[in-house]
Design an enzyme around this catalytic site. Structure first.
Site, mmCIF file in Angstrom:
data_model
loop_
_atom_site.group_PDB
_atom_site.id
_atom_site.type_symbol
_atom_site.label_atom_id
_atom_site.label_comp_id
_atom_site.label_asym_id
_atom_site.label_seq_id
_atom_site.Cartn_x
_atom_site.Cartn_y
_atom_site.Cartn_z
ATOM 1 N N PRO A 9 0.795 -1.223 0.000
ATOM 2 C CA PRO A 9 0.000 0.000 0.000
ATOM 3 C C PRO A 9 0.831 1.278 0.000
ATOM 4 O O PRO A 9 1.875 1.351 0.648
ATOM 5 C CB PRO A 9 -0.815 -0.114 1.295
ATOM 6 C CG PRO A 9 -0.078 -1.093 2.131
ATOM 7 C CD PRO A 9 0.551 -2.052 1.182
ATOM 8 N N ASN A 10 0.329 2.224 -0.751
ATOM 9 C CA ASN A 10 0.878 3.589 -0.838
ATOM 10 C C ASN A 10 2.182 3.686 -1.643
ATOM 11 O O ASN A 10 2.670 4.790 -1.878
ATOM 12 C CB ASN A 10 1.071 4.215 0.567
ATOM 13 C CG ASN A 10 -0.238 4.325 1.308
ATOM 14 O OD1 ASN A 10 -1.198 4.878 0.763
ATOM 15 N ND2 ASN A 10 -0.327 3.769 2.502
ATOM 16 N N ARG A 17 4.862 11.130 -2.544
ATOM 17 C CA ARG A 17 4.696 10.844 -1.129
ATOM 18 C C ARG A 17 5.961 11.134 -0.320
ATOM 19 O O ARG A 17 6.999 10.515 -0.576
ATOM 20 C CB ARG A 17 4.368 9.346 -1.029
ATOM 21 C CG ARG A 17 4.237 8.808 0.334
ATOM 22 C CD ARG A 17 4.201 7.279 0.296
ATOM 23 N NE ARG A 17 3.992 6.788 1.642
ATOM 24 C CZ ARG A 17 4.238 5.545 2.017
ATOM 25 N NH1 ARG A 17 4.680 4.662 1.147
ATOM 26 N NH2 ARG A 17 4.044 5.188 3.256
ATOM 27 N N TYR A 22 11.207 9.163 1.140
ATOM 28 C CA TYR A 22 11.194 8.110 0.117
ATOM 29 C C TYR A 22 11.852 8.510 -1.206
ATOM 30 O O TYR A 22 11.963 7.682 -2.103
ATOM 31 C CB TYR A 22 9.739 7.670 -0.143
ATOM 32 C CG TYR A 22 9.078 7.068 1.075
ATOM 33 C CD1 TYR A 22 9.562 5.897 1.650
ATOM 34 C CD2 TYR A 22 7.980 7.684 1.676
ATOM 35 C CE1 TYR A 22 8.970 5.349 2.777
ATOM 36 C CE2 TYR A 22 7.368 7.132 2.798
ATOM 37 C CZ TYR A 22 7.873 5.965 3.348
ATOM 38 O OH TYR A 22 7.283 5.416 4.460
ATOM 39 N N ASN A 73 8.212 -5.446 -0.749
ATOM 40 C CA ASN A 73 8.082 -4.230 0.052
ATOM 41 C C ASN A 73 6.610 -4.148 0.445
ATOM 42 O O ASN A 73 5.776 -3.691 -0.337
ATOM 43 C CB ASN A 73 8.510 -2.978 -0.717
ATOM 44 C CG ASN A 73 8.483 -1.742 0.187
ATOM 45 O OD1 ASN A 73 7.939 -1.783 1.293
ATOM 46 N ND2 ASN A 73 9.082 -0.655 -0.284
ATOM 47 N N ALA A 76 3.193 -0.581 4.938
ATOM 48 C CA ALA A 76 2.746 -0.621 6.340
ATOM 49 C C ALA A 76 2.247 -2.002 6.758
ATOM 50 O O ALA A 76 2.228 -2.314 7.958
ATOM 51 C CB ALA A 76 1.666 0.428 6.566
ATOM 52 N N GLU A 97 12.561 -9.352 2.346
ATOM 53 C CA GLU A 97 11.834 -8.160 2.793
ATOM 54 C C GLU A 97 12.665 -6.927 2.482
ATOM 55 O O GLU A 97 13.843 -6.880 2.827
ATOM 56 C CB GLU A 97 11.598 -8.256 4.309
ATOM 57 C CG GLU A 97 10.977 -6.991 4.894
ATOM 58 C CD GLU A 97 10.884 -7.016 6.417
ATOM 59 O OE1 GLU A 97 11.142 -8.075 7.036
ATOM 60 O OE2 GLU A 97 10.562 -5.959 6.984
ATOM 61 N N HIS A 99 12.773 -2.404 2.223
ATOM 62 C CA HIS A 99 12.192 -1.087 2.474
ATOM 63 C C HIS A 99 13.104 -0.019 1.892
ATOM 64 O O HIS A 99 14.333 -0.161 1.938
ATOM 65 C CB HIS A 99 12.037 -0.827 3.978
ATOM 66 C CG HIS A 99 11.194 -1.861 4.641
ATOM 67 N ND1 HIS A 99 9.833 -1.871 4.531
ATOM 68 C CD2 HIS A 99 11.525 -2.959 5.367
ATOM 69 C CE1 HIS A 99 9.353 -2.920 5.177
ATOM 70 N NE2 HIS A 99 10.363 -3.602 5.681
ATOM 71 N N ARG A 106 13.196 4.954 12.356
ATOM 72 C CA ARG A 106 11.971 5.761 12.306
ATOM 73 C C ARG A 106 11.097 5.500 13.553
ATOM 74 O O ARG A 106 11.601 5.078 14.583
ATOM 75 C CB ARG A 106 11.240 5.470 10.991
ATOM 76 C CG ARG A 106 12.096 5.843 9.763
ATOM 77 C CD ARG A 106 11.353 5.600 8.464
ATOM 78 N NE ARG A 106 10.148 6.432 8.378
ATOM 79 C CZ ARG A 106 9.170 6.217 7.487
ATOM 80 N NH1 ARG A 106 9.278 5.229 6.607
ATOM 81 N NH2 ARG A 106 8.118 7.009 7.466
HETATM 82 C C1 DQA Z 1 8.267 1.312 3.701
HETATM 83 C C2 DQA Z 1 8.368 1.520 5.224
HETATM 84 C C3 DQA Z 1 7.019 1.294 5.898
HETATM 85 O O1 DQA Z 1 7.133 1.497 7.297
HETATM 86 C C4 DQA Z 1 5.998 2.250 5.342
HETATM 87 O O2 DQA Z 1 4.731 1.995 5.914
HETATM 88 C C5 DQA Z 1 5.929 2.229 3.859
HETATM 89 C C6 DQA Z 1 7.173 2.168 3.098
HETATM 90 C C7 DQA Z 1 9.588 1.657 2.983
HETATM 91 O O3 DQA Z 1 9.760 1.229 1.854
HETATM 92 O O4 DQA Z 1 10.422 2.383 3.543
HETATM 93 O O5 DQA Z 1 4.859 2.327 3.258
HETATM 94 O O6 DQA Z 1 7.987 -0.062 3.456
#
Ligand code: DQA
Length: 145
Positions: A9-10, A17, A22, A73, A76, A97, A99, A106
């Site tokens: 998501p997102n 964003r 990011y 990735n 959240a 995994e 990010h 963070r």
């Molecule tokens: C993320 C880190 C997560 O905590 C966050 O909710 C994201 C992006 C990252 O790529 O840094 O949506 O996965």
């Protein structure tokens, strides 16, 4: 070798964003760059994004016979989703995994990854390079098989 890159998501909002966290690159740009790298390495990739937990779970389940690795990735959902974790276990597809940001530097709620115990490892904090490092890791792990 076939690698499924899954984005949660997102992540479709990358570029717009929180660029201070990011970066300004879009997910489409990352996908294109990874495709170029994969072509050079002779690796087949599939690069997808969904805002929906259930869709991600279905894709992870389906990876079982189709992909050698998942690069995930989970956004959240990393910090909340037991269902994603169970899907990774059930699929038995080795999952990395990743990010963009360093989740450990963070907010406290980002320090816990529910999926980490069922993943091969975690790459966190290298911006778009987290995706390249994961591709390299898959290639190295694949050779070690
Ligand atoms: C993320 C880190 C997560 O905590 C966050 O909710 C994201 C992006 C990252 O790529 O840094 O949506 O996965």
């Amino acid at each position: 070798m076939r690698i499924l890159f899954l984005n949660g998501p997102n992540l479709n909002m990358l570029g717009l964003r929180e660029p201070g966290i990011y970066g300004s690159i879009t997910l489409g740009d990352i996908g294109d760059a990874i495709q170029t790298q994969a072509n050079k390495a002779g690796v087949e990739i599939n690069f997808r994004q969904s805002n929906h937990e259930g869709e991600l779970i279905t894709w992870i389940q389906e990876s079982r016979e189709q992909f050698d690795f998942i690069v995930l990735n989970a956004g959240a959902y990393t910090h909340t989703s037991i269902a994603l974790r169970d899907a990774i276990s059930a699929s038995e597809t080795p999952t990395l995994e990743i990010h963009l940001s360093n989740v450990h530097a963070r907010e406290g709620f980002r320090h816990t990854s529910i999926i980490a115990p069922v993943c091969v490892g975690q790459i966190s904090g290298f911006g778009e390079d987290s995706y390249y490092l994961a591709l390299d890791a898959c290639i190295r792990l694949g050779k070690a098989d």
